[in-house]
Design a protein around this motif. Structure first.
Motif, PDB file in Angstrom:
ATOM      1  N   CYS A   1       0.835  -1.215   0.000  1.00 24.19           N
ATOM      2  CA  CYS A   1       0.000   0.000   0.000  1.00 24.19           C
ATOM      3  C   CYS A   1       0.868   1.263   0.000  1.00 24.19           C
ATOM      4  O   CYS A   1       0.545   2.232  -0.701  1.00 24.19           O
ATOM      5  CB  CYS A   1      -0.958  -0.009   1.183  1.00 24.19           C
TER       6      CYS A   1
ATOM      7  N   GLU B   1       1.941   1.823  -3.385  1.00 25.17           N
ATOM      8  CA  GLU B   1       0.809   2.358  -4.169  1.00 25.17           C
ATOM      9  C   GLU B   1       0.663   3.868  -3.935  1.00 25.17           C
ATOM     10  O   GLU B   1       0.242   4.613  -4.809  1.00 25.17           O
ATOM     11  CB  GLU B   1      -0.473   1.615  -3.769  1.00 25.17           C
TER      12      GLU B   1
ATOM     13  N   LEU C   1      -2.172  -5.668  -6.607  1.00 30.44           N
ATOM     14  CA  LEU C   1      -1.495  -4.490  -6.056  1.00 30.44           C
ATOM     15  C   LEU C   1       0.020  -4.690  -6.083  1.00 30.44           C
ATOM     16  O   LEU C   1       0.780  -3.796  -6.489  1.00 30.44           O
ATOM     17  CB  LEU C   1      -1.969  -4.267  -4.617  1.00 30.44           C
TER      18      LEU C   1
END
Ligand code: UDX
Length: 441
Positions: free
Chosen positions: A18, A21, A54
């Motif tokens: 994350c 990201e 992801l």
């Protein structure tokens, strides 16, 4: 910003992916060579919806890498997260901090320039201070701050929880470290996520207080469910009726076989130990821990009584083994108490779980494993739902009934409606609602 995530387990991998990201350069470090080799080939060590994509996208964008080389990763990073495991220590329930302290020592040896060291692992109050001491003793010259930044990720929706959290908690009084953390979480500032800046101790305690509160909330509704059965009330109506009060809230009022997973059981035990050691015992949480343990045993008794009080020679079909749906995690799942208790009582157990069986096979003996839900059912004396996977919510009840020896369902997650089950010709037992038999046709 350059980030090193030490520990590529559940929390480390999700958080690392994350942060990449968010646009940061992240290196995920783990000692387990096979895990890192797998990640290099795009294999996820855990099942988490959305994670594979992801990871793949960010690896392709060259923002996310994996390695076993802690020293180089730490040297090249501005922020180092400690996301290693903190299992329950055998015997006293305390969190085992040996991995955290070992990581702190290794980080200290490798640090280069001002570094922010962040504990993401769930660690008892005072751990940040200890980590700081270890680093300071190893490297008296180093410029660094130690920050507490607990995670609140639910398995199965961890990415969503990371990207759109209710809040972010950051424990440090160092303004320099706060600035680094602001940059790191910038995309969340932009969507106006509440960020709680506080002391390191408060931050460490927030994590435990949150999880133990939620565990207590579940245990509360489980006890109310038991009472509902005695007084002919419906626990769902009660939960709705109280949950609409904004002070109580509707979430985490779903009754079941007891909470499990990697966090609640471990964190409740750890906080109980910390509180006792601090001379300020948490009697509510002590009771919660005890009740939740007892509950899992009671669930087995409930199933045995549904097959007539004696399970000897009975076949019991079990759907769902993981501690909740959308995960392959079996840690402290109620099924680990229920299934062995059924087998010990003489039952033959056939089981199916969409993701958990690989893990479950190492943890449960004497079970006949099935490939899909209906395979568990031929000639079964009872069908038990332990985990509420979506695919168990719309079973073909006619088919179920025709396969089973007797149409008995014990639904430990209240997936079905009593009237529906009664009309479909079942003896139906659920939690906190009246048990029903087949309606006369
Ligand atoms: C939890 C916390 O929610 C998360 O914030 C924390 O950081 C990690 O621990 P997780 O363990 O993934 O997350 O699962 P969660 O969805 O919270 O469920 C925990 C357990 O409680 C499960 O066994 C679940 O079945 C049970 N549960 C949950 C209930 O029995 N009833 C409920 O209403 C909610």
């Amino acid at each position: 910003m350059r980030v090193a995530m030490i520990g590529t387990g559940y929390v480390g991998l999700v958080s690392g992916a994350c942060f990449s990201e968010f646009g940061h350069n992240v290196v995920c470090v783990d000692k387990d060579e096979s895990k890192i080799a797998g990640l290099h080939q795009g294999q996820m060590p855990i099942y988490e919806p959305g994670l594979e994509d992801l990871v793949e996208n960010n690896v392709r964008a060259e923002r996310l890498t994996f390695t076993t080389d802690l020293t180089t990763s730490v040297k090249d990073s501005d922020v180092i997260f400690i996301a290693v495991g903190t299992p329950s220590r055998r015997g006293d329930g305390h969190a085992d901090l040996s991995y955290v302290y070992a990581a702190a020592k290794e980080i200290a040896d490798a640090m280069d320039g001002y570094t922010v060291v962040v504990t993401k692992s769930t660690v008892p109050v005072g751990t940040g201070r200890e980590v700081e001491k270890i680093i300071r003793e190893t490297r008296p010259d180093a410029e660094f701050d130690v920050v507490s930044n607990p995670e609140f990720l639910r398995e199965g929706s961890a990415i969503e929880d990371f990207m759109r959290p209710d809040r972010v908690v950051i424990g440090t009084h160092s303004e320099r470290a706060q600035e680094f953390m602001r940059v790191l979480y910038r995309p969340l500032f932009l969507i106006e996520t509440p960020i709680v800046f506080t002391s390191r101790q408060s931050s460490e305690l927030i994590k435990y207080a949150a999880n133990t509160f939620l565990a207590a909330k579940i245990t509360f509704i489980n006890e109310i469910a038991d009472l509902c059965e005695k007084v002919d009330a419906d626990v769902h109506d009660v939960a709705k009726g109280i949950g609409l009060d904004g002070r109580i809230g509707r979430k985490f009022l779903h009754p079941g076989p007891g909470y499990g997973g990697s966090c609640f059981p471990k964190d409740t035990r750890a906080l109980v130990s910390t509180a006792r050691d601090s001379g300020s015992p948490l009697r509510i949480i002590e009771t919660v821990v005890e009740l939740n343990e007892q509950r899992k045993q009671k669930m087995a008794e409930r199933i045995i009584s549904a097959v007539g009080g004696d399970a000897t020679g009975k076949t019991i079909a079990v759907l769902g083994l993981t501690f909740k749906p959308n995960t392959d995690d079996m840690r402290e799942s109620p099924s680990l108490d229920i299934v062995p208790a059924l087998i010990a009582a003489g039952a033959k157990v056939r089981a199916f779980d969409p993701e958990g069986m690989k893990e479950a096979k190492h943890m449960l003996e004497g079970v006949e494993w099935c490939e899909e839900e209906y395979e568990t059912m031929p000639d079964a004396d009872a069908l038990v739902i332990i985990t509420e996977w979506n695919q168990f919510r719309a079973l073909d009840l006619e088919r179920v009934k025709s396969l089973m020896m007797s149409p008995v369902m014990v639904d430990l997650r209240n997936v079905y409606e009593p009237t529906e089950m009664s009309n479909a010709g079942f003896h139906y037992y659920s939690i906190g609602r009246k048990s029903v038999g087949p309606t006369a046709q």
